[in-house]
Design a protein around this motif. Structure first.
Motif, PDB file in Angstrom:
ATOM      1  N   SER D  73      -0.149  -1.887 -14.483  1.00  0.00           N
ATOM      2  CA  SER D  73      -0.350  -3.400 -14.526  1.00  0.00           C
ATOM      3  C   SER D  73       0.712  -4.425 -14.220  1.00  0.00           C
ATOM      4  O   SER D  73       1.858  -3.885 -14.657  1.00  0.00           O
ATOM      5  N   ARG D  74       0.405  -5.463 -13.654  1.00  0.00           N
ATOM      6  CA  ARG D  74       1.184  -6.362 -13.552  1.00  0.00           C
ATOM      7  C   ARG D  74       1.924  -6.832 -14.900  1.00  0.00           C
ATOM      8  O   ARG D  74       3.180  -7.306 -14.729  1.00  0.00           O
ATOM      9  N   ARG D  75       1.233  -6.816 -15.764  1.00  0.00           N
ATOM     10  CA  ARG D  75       1.453  -7.434 -17.020  1.00  0.00           C
ATOM     11  C   ARG D  75       2.936  -6.392 -17.512  1.00  0.00           C
ATOM     12  O   ARG D  75       3.627  -7.131 -18.180  1.00  0.00           O
ATOM     13  N   LEU D  76       2.841  -5.269 -17.042  1.00  0.00           N
ATOM     14  CA  LEU D  76       4.117  -4.534 -17.440  1.00  0.00           C
ATOM     15  C   LEU D  76       5.397  -4.968 -16.830  1.00  0.00           C
ATOM     16  O   LEU D  76       6.618  -4.929 -17.105  1.00  0.00           O
ATOM     17  N   SER D  77       5.027  -5.501 -15.573  1.00  0.00           N
ATOM     18  CA  SER D  77       6.294  -5.835 -14.887  1.00  0.00           C
ATOM     19  C   SER D  77       6.094  -7.250 -13.798  1.00  0.00           C
ATOM     20  O   SER D  77       5.325  -6.993 -13.056  1.00  0.00           O
ATOM     21  N   LYS D  78       6.709  -8.084 -13.932  1.00  0.00           N
ATOM     22  CA  LYS D  78       6.527  -9.152 -13.092  1.00  0.00           C
ATOM     23  C   LYS D  78       7.325  -8.866 -11.827  1.00  0.00           C
ATOM     24  O   LYS D  78       6.996  -9.572 -10.672  1.00  0.00           O
ATOM     25  N   THR D  79       8.457  -7.786 -11.893  1.00  0.00           N
ATOM     26  CA  THR D  79       9.042  -7.602 -10.685  1.00  0.00           C
ATOM     27  C   THR D  79       8.235  -6.593  -9.807  1.00  0.00           C
ATOM     28  O   THR D  79       7.793  -5.480 -10.524  1.00  0.00           O
ATOM     29  N   ASP D  80       7.925  -6.567  -8.451  1.00  0.00           N
ATOM     30  CA  ASP D  80       7.555  -5.537  -7.473  1.00  0.00           C
ATOM     31  C   ASP D  80       8.254  -4.283  -7.675  1.00  0.00           C
ATOM     32  O   ASP D  80       9.445  -4.231  -7.691  1.00  0.00           O
ATOM     33  N   SER D  81       7.467  -3.212  -7.775  1.00  0.00           N
ATOM     34  CA  SER D  81       8.153  -1.885  -7.958  1.00  0.00           C
ATOM     35  C   SER D  81       8.447  -1.518  -6.553  1.00  0.00           C
ATOM     36  O   SER D  81       8.166  -1.875  -5.517  1.00  0.00           O
ATOM     37  N   VAL D  82       9.747  -1.002  -6.493  1.00  0.00           N
ATOM     38  CA  VAL D  82      10.282  -0.254  -5.111  1.00  0.00           C
ATOM     39  C   VAL D  82      10.403   1.072  -5.033  1.00  0.00           C
ATOM     40  O   VAL D  82      10.962   1.440  -6.372  1.00  0.00           O
ATOM     41  N   ILE D  83       9.410   1.857  -4.259  1.00  0.00           N
ATOM     42  CA  ILE D  83       9.619   3.238  -4.419  1.00  0.00           C
ATOM     43  C   ILE D  83      10.496   3.819  -3.429  1.00  0.00           C
ATOM     44  O   ILE D  83      10.613   3.498  -2.170  1.00  0.00           O
ATOM     45  N   LYS D  84      11.527   4.638  -3.746  1.00  0.00           N
ATOM     46  CA  LYS D  84      12.460   5.288  -2.822  1.00  0.00           C
ATOM     47  C   LYS D  84      11.791   6.660  -2.322  1.00  0.00           C
ATOM     48  O   LYS D  84      11.156   7.548  -3.241  1.00  0.00           O
ATOM     49  N   ILE D  85      11.798   6.909  -1.066  1.00  0.00           N
ATOM     50  CA  ILE D  85      11.591   8.130  -0.412  1.00  0.00           C
ATOM     51  C   ILE D  85      12.910   8.828  -0.058  1.00  0.00           C
ATOM     52  O   ILE D  85      13.353   8.165   0.945  1.00  0.00           O
ATOM     53  N   GLY D  86      13.095   9.849  -0.430  1.00  0.00           N
ATOM     54  CA  GLY D  86      14.463  10.472  -0.428  1.00  0.00           C
ATOM     55  C   GLY D  86      15.467   9.270  -0.947  1.00  0.00           C
ATOM     56  O   GLY D  86      15.217   8.602  -1.965  1.00  0.00           O
ATOM     57  N   SER D  87      16.814   9.315  -0.643  1.00  0.00           N
ATOM     58  CA  SER D  87      17.682   8.505  -1.194  1.00  0.00           C
ATOM     59  C   SER D  87      17.894   7.079  -0.588  1.00  0.00           C
ATOM     60  O   SER D  87      18.247   6.153  -0.984  1.00  0.00           O
ATOM     61  N   ASP D  88      17.301   6.979   0.687  1.00  0.00           N
ATOM     62  CA  ASP D  88      17.554   5.851   1.511  1.00  0.00           C
ATOM     63  C   ASP D  88      16.358   5.041   2.185  1.00  0.00           C
ATOM     64  O   ASP D  88      16.565   4.110   2.724  1.00  0.00           O
ATOM     65  N   HIS D 264       2.018  -4.091 -10.274  1.00  0.00           N
ATOM     66  CA  HIS D 264       3.400  -4.159  -9.353  1.00  0.00           C
ATOM     67  C   HIS D 264       3.795  -3.159  -8.645  1.00  0.00           C
ATOM     68  O   HIS D 264       4.890  -3.121  -7.968  1.00  0.00           O
ATOM     69  N   LEU D 265       2.703  -2.240  -8.340  1.00  0.00           N
ATOM     70  CA  LEU D 265       2.983  -1.150  -7.321  1.00  0.00           C
ATOM     71  C   LEU D 265       2.707  -1.776  -5.960  1.00  0.00           C
ATOM     72  O   LEU D 265       2.042  -2.667  -5.696  1.00  0.00           O
ATOM     73  N   PRO D 266       3.562  -1.129  -4.949  1.00  0.00           N
ATOM     74  CA  PRO D 266       3.557  -1.370  -3.585  1.00  0.00           C
ATOM     75  C   PRO D 266       2.243  -0.997  -3.092  1.00  0.00           C
ATOM     76  O   PRO D 266       1.582  -0.165  -3.574  1.00  0.00           O
ATOM     77  N   ILE D 267       1.666  -1.841  -1.963  1.00  0.00           N
ATOM     78  CA  ILE D 267       0.362  -1.385  -1.443  1.00  0.00           C
ATOM     79  C   ILE D 267       0.661  -1.375   0.213  1.00  0.00           C
ATOM     80  O   ILE D 267       0.981  -2.389   0.819  1.00  0.00           O
ATOM     81  N   ILE D 268       0.171  -0.319   0.831  1.00  0.00           N
ATOM     82  CA  ILE D 268       0.179  -0.497   2.360  1.00  0.00           C
ATOM     83  C   ILE D 268      -1.173  -0.393   2.754  1.00  0.00           C
ATOM     84  O   ILE D 268      -2.145  -0.249   2.432  1.00  0.00           O
ATOM     85  N   VAL D 269      -1.444  -0.457   4.257  1.00  0.00           N
ATOM     86  CA  VAL D 269      -2.866  -0.558   4.746  1.00  0.00           C
ATOM     87  C   VAL D 269      -2.919   0.319   6.035  1.00  0.00           C
ATOM     88  O   VAL D 269      -1.896   0.716   6.583  1.00  0.00           O
ATOM     89  N   ASP D 270      -4.050   1.201   5.865  1.00  0.00           N
ATOM     90  CA  ASP D 270      -4.297   2.038   7.299  1.00  0.00           C
ATOM     91  C   ASP D 270      -5.433   1.537   7.937  1.00  0.00           C
ATOM     92  O   ASP D 270      -6.478   1.712   7.810  1.00  0.00           O
ATOM     93  N   PRO D 271      -4.827   0.658   9.084  1.00  0.00           N
ATOM     94  CA  PRO D 271      -5.990   0.369   9.984  1.00  0.00           C
ATOM     95  C   PRO D 271      -6.678   1.340  10.791  1.00  0.00           C
ATOM     96  O   PRO D 271      -7.760   0.888  11.333  1.00  0.00           O
ATOM     97  N   SER D 272      -6.156   2.471  11.008  1.00  0.00           N
ATOM     98  CA  SER D 272      -6.815   3.295  11.919  1.00  0.00           C
ATOM     99  C   SER D 272      -7.783   4.063  11.011  1.00  0.00           C
ATOM    100  O   SER D 272      -8.949   4.296  11.955  1.00  0.00           O
ATOM    101  N   HIS D 273      -7.655   4.596  10.087  1.00  0.00           N
ATOM    102  CA  HIS D 273      -8.955   5.227   9.436  1.00  0.00           C
ATOM    103  C   HIS D 273      -9.939   4.086   9.098  1.00  0.00           C
ATOM    104  O   HIS D 273     -11.223   4.225   8.846  1.00  0.00           O
ATOM    105  N   ALA D 274      -9.554   2.796   8.654  1.00  0.00           N
ATOM    106  CA  ALA D 274     -10.499   1.710   8.349  1.00  0.00           C
ATOM    107  C   ALA D 274     -11.487   1.321   9.523  1.00  0.00           C
ATOM    108  O   ALA D 274     -12.534   1.495   9.351  1.00  0.00           O
ATOM    109  N   SER D 275     -10.964   1.099  10.616  1.00  0.00           N
ATOM    110  CA  SER D 275     -11.660   0.671  11.870  1.00  0.00           C
ATOM    111  C   SER D 275     -12.202   1.962  12.511  1.00  0.00           C
ATOM    112  O   SER D 275     -13.236   1.833  13.405  1.00  0.00           O
ATOM    113  N   GLY D 276     -11.366   2.950  12.642  1.00  0.00           N
ATOM    114  CA  GLY D 276     -11.670   4.073  13.694  1.00  0.00           C
ATOM    115  C   GLY D 276     -11.646   3.755  15.060  1.00  0.00           C
ATOM    116  O   GLY D 276     -12.164   4.604  15.842  1.00  0.00           O
TER     117      GLY D 276
END
Lengths: 338, 338, 338, 338
Positions: D73-88, D264-276
């Motif tokens: 929940s956003r209630r937990l954190s006003k700051t957006d979470s940044v998720i790391k894939i590997g170190s960089d 606070h979690l990041p969200i991405i969009v997949d237009p390929s599957h959405a539209s086909g």
């Protein structure tokens, strides 16, 4: 109404909204926890919409306690309403009707053959479309006034009541004169202008459920008609639009049970439009009886292959007689009044 | 059309249907495999419905090859249609309009403040509701004719065009006289009687997408208007009904792309009704621009908290000016014509 | 398959795609009109997806002629499949079962009381959830393995068969050992990995319809299980997700009729999960019988108010006995085999 | 929670339920009017379900005040979470990633060509399917483990991170070893067993929205993963199922705005599957950027016509480079951090 403020709503916002509504004559009861402001708004809230609340800063959620419909509500009457068509035909409160007829009236001859079959089978009401709502402008649009006149003439010959769909409020005078019961099609369920005009009529109204209407919206549409003066409303479940394409629509039989709980109005089922498949009509009709429907509305045709509209969902006359028999026996077995 | 017979369809059934359609002047091309009868029906099939085929015994599936709409079809014109509102305002073909205004016209004073703001921000068209389609009969129903007169008077003061929603065909004369552009609301998108009457008008029509309409049905609704004589149709995507309740409706932005592919008509987007949340309006407007919308339609109010309808989805005037600026800069950056 | 090219597709594009598929061994039959290229692709198309066609430039639309499922198809067998649970209990082909039990197994005592009631009422199969799929991680998640062991022990005492929902393929060994019939929940209907693993089992599988699955997708899910070796699949309609919120889901009884037409597999109905309201269960069960369902699956509880999950949709034991009686008498009246 | 009793609920029923919950440690605040009993239930209600309330006699409606998710929940954190894939590599909080790659990994050569293109275009993450969830058992099911090994090898060559969809929890060890980010497909969004197992992993998880999931259910699925120990969740909107069939699904871009408000979690969009539809991908990507998406996920293929799956929605490499450029310039113009 219960109003819940946002997590970050301020005391000032809470005080503003509660003060405003107190000034408008509502009683306020606080239900806040130590993390969130919540309050009940008590009084006549039926003319308030959720948006009237949401415009205040800090509002997160609005929950209605009263149902927004009153005159269509079960609260008004524990007894099921019985709607009379003419002086001698009834729907509701144990009175069940099989309403059959062609999707479109095509000619006197066609309508007479069908009317005779219905009369012989013990039917009392015949349906027929004369102003047809068609998705494409290139499809047959109905015989219009001429069709209603055919219906009137033939049904007089056989002593049947007729029901037909009204396309627009400016045809109301014509319908008043020519038909016994006026149908509001699914696409017009939220044509509020038409609903208000129908409130001025005394004719019974069959109100089909909109293609994607909730039960609440449907009962509010009924409320429009009743509120404007006409209490003779019969609801008709005809399937809702879903992602499933095998059937034309998805017949929602639990809506029959819901309506019986929420309202005193009669409700019938149209398995022909719901499924779009004539071979499903009989079994779905029995299912409708099983859940307590006050009637079914079935499309039939003397020669489905040459029908000018919706032949695929029509029973031929032989199938109709068989289905009519099945339904009647089924109701007898269940000891249901007819 | 491609017609596929059931697995157990007989040779006789296949011969009956193909012979019948050959007699009606269609060409038949067989595509059967050794397990199933299939054939193409070639000719003018736009007035045939699937049901005209399904009534034949043995038919399993019907697939349309031609689009059922013609005059609204991209096939008719590779060039985007440009619709003129009055002599000097255009929508389509690179002409983009921000149409703003209150959900409901409430008074001359209210409408003048809003009109002035729009004029100052460079807007050319103002919207306002005067016959309001409200789910509940107990909600404010609009100022009706009086509201249209206010709109006419004030917009004349500022040199703005006005658009308002028509409730029923019997108000057409009033709308012809008082407004510059007529809106067909989502609930009337398949009010075919109204669509036909609007075909006789010369006014540009904003045709909102029905709550649960497919894109094909929407273009067929446009086809009704065009077919009956009025080519000036602008489509408006306003969200469709889904199971998701966080937003009022689900805005379908891919529909903008689909309409551009299937039709030559302009299409605009209404983020206010789609989301029901004023804080989403700006970002959804930018998204609409990104997919190539020819305009946006935005609800604004001088004092949302006292608005008589839909305040929650209205921007206040300051927010409107900010949003208008953002959209304009965004289009500039993208080198889009205005 | 019928492939329709775009209006502006070139002759070259048409020749490329038809040549390619001819080379892959398919027969091509042309159905073009003078404005559009269309052709039939004849051969074994069940491993082709629409996307295999759409990747060719110029393709507008693909229509499948063969159903994509084979082993689940009615085409395979005109006779209804009869599925055996153990050596002596059957579902399908006229064999009807009322499967009742608690949403969650809670204790030996609870399960024994319920099992005894079912046994006394003439029931043969008891259901119970032990790995519970719960929307929230904070809800009771079930007794897991311990619950299955309780179910096994108690049902052995009473000579009942048991069915429970499997959460994941890595529990398959446990389920093989402890239950008589394995349920695939709605949320796992397209867990293809699990379906393949269940294909290696010999246990009968109850395959619930996914929350928003089409009938075709559902039958393809059954096809996965059968194709991987296990023909013992029973379908279970449990309502689909729509915009209507009065009921938990919308029970689609026409799906029972559709499945009977498209497949030889048995199909049962779960009115408890569909409606989420215990007072609707009896009437929806009768409706399910009316359309030809091969059974119903009903949630019951000895003390719904203390149930650890889904008490609101559970019948208490008295209501269950009454409902069981009603259904049995109803089937007798209809002269249906039991 | 606000609990509203039925109109005909008795004082005794009201007293029973309020007493019971008081005994369980909740605070009760009355909000009754003179016609209906209503009360607030204050305390930790996140483990209560609506059904826990509905089982009491006389309950009409339950309204939740607390969101049922906490750690997402956003209630937990006003700051957006940044998720790391590997170190960089980062997603969220202004860090935007274009994740591209083939629907299915087909061979080393294919994957190398695509990986090189992505690397050259400045991409950091490559996607590829190896265990493919396919509607039909007769469609290509992926290279499985072999495909993951190819992905690992080739992405090591180019210094790219890889993401692939996990079919089942019993493959977790394999995914832990071979991929950098684990995708949960739409059909597994409510595979709670899998979600719990992923909570034990430290890998970032891309959680696709289910075909018909509400935003609340989606965030509860994220909550499962976080609650079981893994906070590294990225949401992915990929379209929901509606009645509209022109596009494969209906992309819900307002869900991006909703998620940003609620979580606070990041969200991405997949237009390929959405539209086909590959020709919609670029514009829908720009729209996703406009509403504040933290990334897009795009299907690309070196030779879409020979792709073993989903070629129709894939961009070819040239189109991909063009789209990548457009998105990057678009973000630059908007002064968005990359």
């Amino acid at each position: 109404m219960i109003i819940q403020m946002k997590l970050d709503a301020t005391k000032k916002q809470y005080e503003k909204i509660t003060k405003d509504f107190r000034n408008k004559g509502y009683q306020i009861k606080d239900v806040s926890s130590n993390t969130i402001f919540v309050f009940g708004l008590i009084g006549d809230t039926k003319s308030l919409t959720e948006n009237d609340i949401f415009v205040y800063e800090g509002v997160a959620k609005v929950t209605r306690i009263q149902t927004p419909f009153k005159k269509a509500s079960r609260r008004l009457s524990k007894t099921d309403s019985v709607i009379k068509i003419g002086s001698d035909v009834k729907i509701g409160g144990g009175n069940f009707q099989i309403i059959a007829g062609p999707c479109s009236v095509e000619s006197e001859d066609q309508f007479r053959i069908i009317a005779k079959t219905i009369k012989d089978a013990g039917g009392k009401i015949i349906r027929g479309g004369s102003y047809k709502p068609r998705t494409s402008p290139y499809s047959f649009q109905g015989l219009e006034k001429k069709g209603l006149e055919i219906m009137r003439k033939i049904s007089n010959e056989f002593g049947l009541k007729i029901v037909s769909e009204i396309p627009s409020s400016d045809k109301l005078e014509e319908f008043e004169r020519l038909v016994d019961m006026i149908q509001v099609g699914a696409r017009n369920m939220q044509n509020f202008y038409l609903l208000k005009e129908l409130g001025k009529s005394k004719k019974p109204i069959i109100l089909k459920r909109g293609l994607s209407s909730t039960i609440e919206e449907w009962l509010l549409a009924a409320e429009y008609i009743i509120h404007h003066g006409n209490p003779n409303v019969i609801l008709c479940e005809r399937g809702i639009r879903t992602f499933e394409n095998y059937t034309r629509n998805t017949l929602d039989l639990s809506a029959v049970l819901a309506v019986k709980e929420l309202s005193h109005l009669p409700i019938i089922v149209d398995p022909s439009h719901a499924s779009g498949k004539n071979w499903m009509v009989e079994k779905l009709s029995l299912a409708a009886v099983s859940v307590g429907s006050d009637g079914v509305m079935i499309e039939i045709h003397n020669d489905p292959e040459t029908a000018l509209s919706d032949g695929a969902q029509s029973l031929n006359l032989e199938q109709y007689i068989k289905t009519e028999n099945k339904i009647s026996k089924f109701r007898e077995m269940l000891n249901l009044k007819t």
